[in-house]
Each structure stands twice: as structure tokens, then as C-alpha cells.
Design an enzyme around this catalytic site. Structure first.
Site, short mmCIF file in Angstrom:
data_model
loop_
_atom_site.label_atom_id
_atom_site.label_comp_id
_atom_site.label_asym_id
_atom_site.label_seq_id
_atom_site.Cartn_x
_atom_site.Cartn_y
_atom_site.Cartn_z
N LYS A 8 0.83 -1.22 0.00
CA LYS A 8 0.00 0.00 0.00
C LYS A 8 0.86 1.26 0.00
CE LYS A 8 -2.28 -0.86 3.87
NZ LYS A 8 -1.77 -2.19 4.28
N ARG A 83 -10.05 1.60 8.13
CA ARG A 83 -9.75 0.19 8.40
C ARG A 83 -10.86 -0.51 9.18
NH1 ARG A 83 -3.70 0.89 8.32
NH2 ARG A 83 -2.73 -1.09 8.81
N ARG A 122 11.37 -6.35 5.06
CA ARG A 122 11.12 -4.91 4.89
C ARG A 122 12.02 -4.08 5.82
NH1 ARG A 122 5.18 -2.32 5.00
NH2 ARG A 122 5.05 -3.03 7.15
N ARG A 155 10.65 -2.15 11.24
CA ARG A 155 9.55 -1.68 12.08
C ARG A 155 9.30 -2.69 13.19
NH1 ARG A 155 4.66 0.04 8.12
NH2 ARG A 155 3.55 -1.04 9.79
N ARG A 166 -1.49 -8.65 13.18
CA ARG A 166 -1.96 -7.62 12.25
C ARG A 166 -2.79 -8.24 11.12
NH1 ARG A 166 3.31 -5.07 10.38
NH2 ARG A 166 2.04 -3.59 9.23
P1 AMP Z 1 0.34 0.67 8.55
O1 AMP Z 1 1.62 1.41 8.35
O2 AMP Z 1 -0.77 1.18 7.70
O3 AMP Z 1 0.52 -0.82 8.46
O4 AMP Z 1 -0.09 0.98 10.07
C1 AMP Z 1 0.72 0.61 11.16
C2 AMP Z 1 -0.10 0.56 12.44
O5 AMP Z 1 -0.65 1.87 12.69
C3 AMP Z 1 -1.29 -0.37 12.40
O6 AMP Z 1 -0.95 -1.71 12.69
C4 AMP Z 1 -2.18 0.24 13.47
O7 AMP Z 1 -1.71 -0.04 14.78
C5 AMP Z 1 -1.96 1.74 13.24
N1 AMP Z 1 -2.93 2.27 12.25
C6 AMP Z 1 -2.65 2.76 10.99
N2 AMP Z 1 -3.77 3.14 10.37
C7 AMP Z 1 -4.79 2.89 11.23
C8 AMP Z 1 -6.19 3.04 11.17
N3 AMP Z 1 -6.81 3.52 10.07
N4 AMP Z 1 -6.92 2.68 12.27
C9 AMP Z 1 -6.33 2.21 13.37
N5 AMP Z 1 -5.02 2.01 13.50
C10 AMP Z 1 -4.24 2.34 12.45
#
Ligand code: AMP
Length: 210
Positions: A8, A83, A122, A155, A166
Site C-alpha cells: 500500500k 480500516r 522490509r 519496524r 496484524r
Molecule cells: P500501517 O503502516 O498502515 O501498516 O499501520 C501501522 C499501524 O498503525 C497499524 O498496525 C495500526 O496499529 C496503526 N494504524 C494505521 N492506520 C490505522 C487506522 N486507520 N486505524 C487504526 N489504526 C491504524
């Protein structure tokens, strides 16, 4: 939208360049807040580290503020938001307030084994958020960001047990969001398992498709 590690962030960054609109990633905004130790970051950290979702109201406020900024007036690419179903509702409210609608919801898909492989390798730049992979997209000098020369990191939530959590959260809470946008006629599924170039072509087609 799509499961963790499907690409993404990489694809949204390309779309940002192509379309000339901001790339709004809730994950990036939250990670910056954690790193800077702001009240938002302190609130979000434990949820993120355990692979869970940050509460809907926290993310909803963050998006409302971000989409109200002048640079978002000509459009934006959302990455990783909404989400959950409540987040869809808060996005609907924000879009109504700023007087716009979504053109498309692009859903990237990939087999689970491919996702686990991608996340394991990653590496990210903590300063400029550039994303690399030790095998498929290594930086020119090992462990160093090509763009800003910062040391790359893994990360904390790319650790295997957290990745499993996740993925579980994605299937339980985010898949219903895809169904909702399918009902609204906005969803286009795109195969995210090829190389970044091939996926980007497919995404463009998904955007252009009626
Ligand atoms: P990502 O980089 O999009 O994988 O997001 C990393 C982490 O940030 C996720 O595992 C969640 O803990 C938090 N996060 C990101 N976007 C959201 C969202 N829309 N709603 C809730 N938590 C989020």
C-alpha cells in the site's frame, strides 16, 4: 486498502507522484507521532506495538484535521484508512464537510506467504519513510537510505508474532470495509503479488476502469 505488507505504502507514494496530490498514510502519521513523543504518539504506541488498531476516535480526529488542510483540497490518496466500519462513517462525515467524495477504493491482494516474506525483509527509513526490502528492493549501500542517508530500521510491528496479529486484525475488521465499498460500487481489486511496476500498471487500470 489491503493487508499489511501488500504494498500500500509503496504504491500510494507512486500514485501521489503521478496524480500530484498528497499521500495521507495514517500509519506514517502515527509513526511520526510516536517518534516525536507527542500526546497522539503516546496514546497510539501500545496499540501499534502489539499489532492492534489505534482507537477509531483517535484516527478519525487525525484524518479530519489532515483532510482539512489546503493541500488536500485538490484531492488525496488515502493509505491505510479507513480500516474499520466506524472509520468509514467518520470518513463519510469528513468528506461531506469538505465537500468531496471518493473516486475509487483500490484493494490490493496477495497470498499470505508472500506477505510474510515481504514483511520479514522490509526495512524503512525512520526519517523520510522510504521503504526497502533486503532482497527485492535493497538500498544502494546496505542499511542506508538512498534518499536521505539515514540508517534503515525494521519496524517493531514487522516482528513475526506481531505480523500474525496484524493479519488477524485485517481479516476481522478491515475485510468488512472492503465489502461495504463493494456494495457502494467503488471497490476495484488489484493483484498486488507482482513486482512494483506491474502492480502500479494494474492500479492505474483499476483507477481508470468504469
Ligand atoms: P500501517 O503502516 O498502515 O501498516 O499501520 C501501522 C499501524 O498503525 C497499524 O498496525 C495500526 O496499529 C496503526 N494504524 C494505521 N492506520 C490505522 C487506522 N486507520 N486505524 C487504526 N489504526 C491504524
Amino acid at each position: 486498502m489491503g493487508p499489511p505488507g501488500v504494498g500500500k505504502g509503496t504504491q500510494a507514494a507512486r500514485l501521489r507522484k503521478e496524480l500530484g496530490v498528497p499521500h495521507v498514510s495514517t500509519g506514517d502519521i502515527l509513526r511520526e507521532a510516536v517518534q516525536a513523543g507527542t500526546p497522539l504518539g503516546r496514546k497510539a504506541r501500545s496499540f501499534m506495538d502489539s499489532g492492534g488498531l489505534v482507537p477509531d476516535d483517535v484516527v478519525g480526529d487525525l484524518i479530519a484535521e489532515r483532510l482539512s488542510r489546503p493541500d488536500a483540497a485538490k484531492g488525496f490518496v488515502l493509505d491505510g484508512f479507513p480500516r474499520t466500519e466506524p472509520q468509514v462513517m467518520s470518513l463519510d462525515r469528513v468528506l461531506e464537510r469538505v465537500g468531496t467524495t471518493l473516486d475509487r477504493v483500490l484493494s490490493l491482494t496477495a497470498p499470505e506467504a508472500e506477505i510474510v516474506r515481504r514483511l520479514g525483509g522490509r526495512r524503512v527509513c525512520p526519517k523520510c519513510a522510504a521503504v526497502y526490502h533486503v532482497d527485492t528492493k535493497p538500498p544502494v549501500s546496505a542499511g542506508v537510505c538512498d534518499a536521505c542517508r539515514s540508517a534503515l530500521v525494521q519496524r517493531p510491528d514487522d516482528e513475526e508474532a506481531v505480523v500474525r496479529q496484524r493479519l488477524a486484525v485485517f481479516f476481522e475488521q478491515t475485510m468488512p470495509v472492503a465489502a461495504l465499498y463493494r456494495q457502494r460500487g467503488l471497490l476495484r481489486e488489484v493483484d498486488g503479488s507482482g513486482d512494483a511496476e506491474t502492480v502500479f500498471e494494474a492500479l492505474r487500470n483499476g483507477l481508470a476502469a468504469p
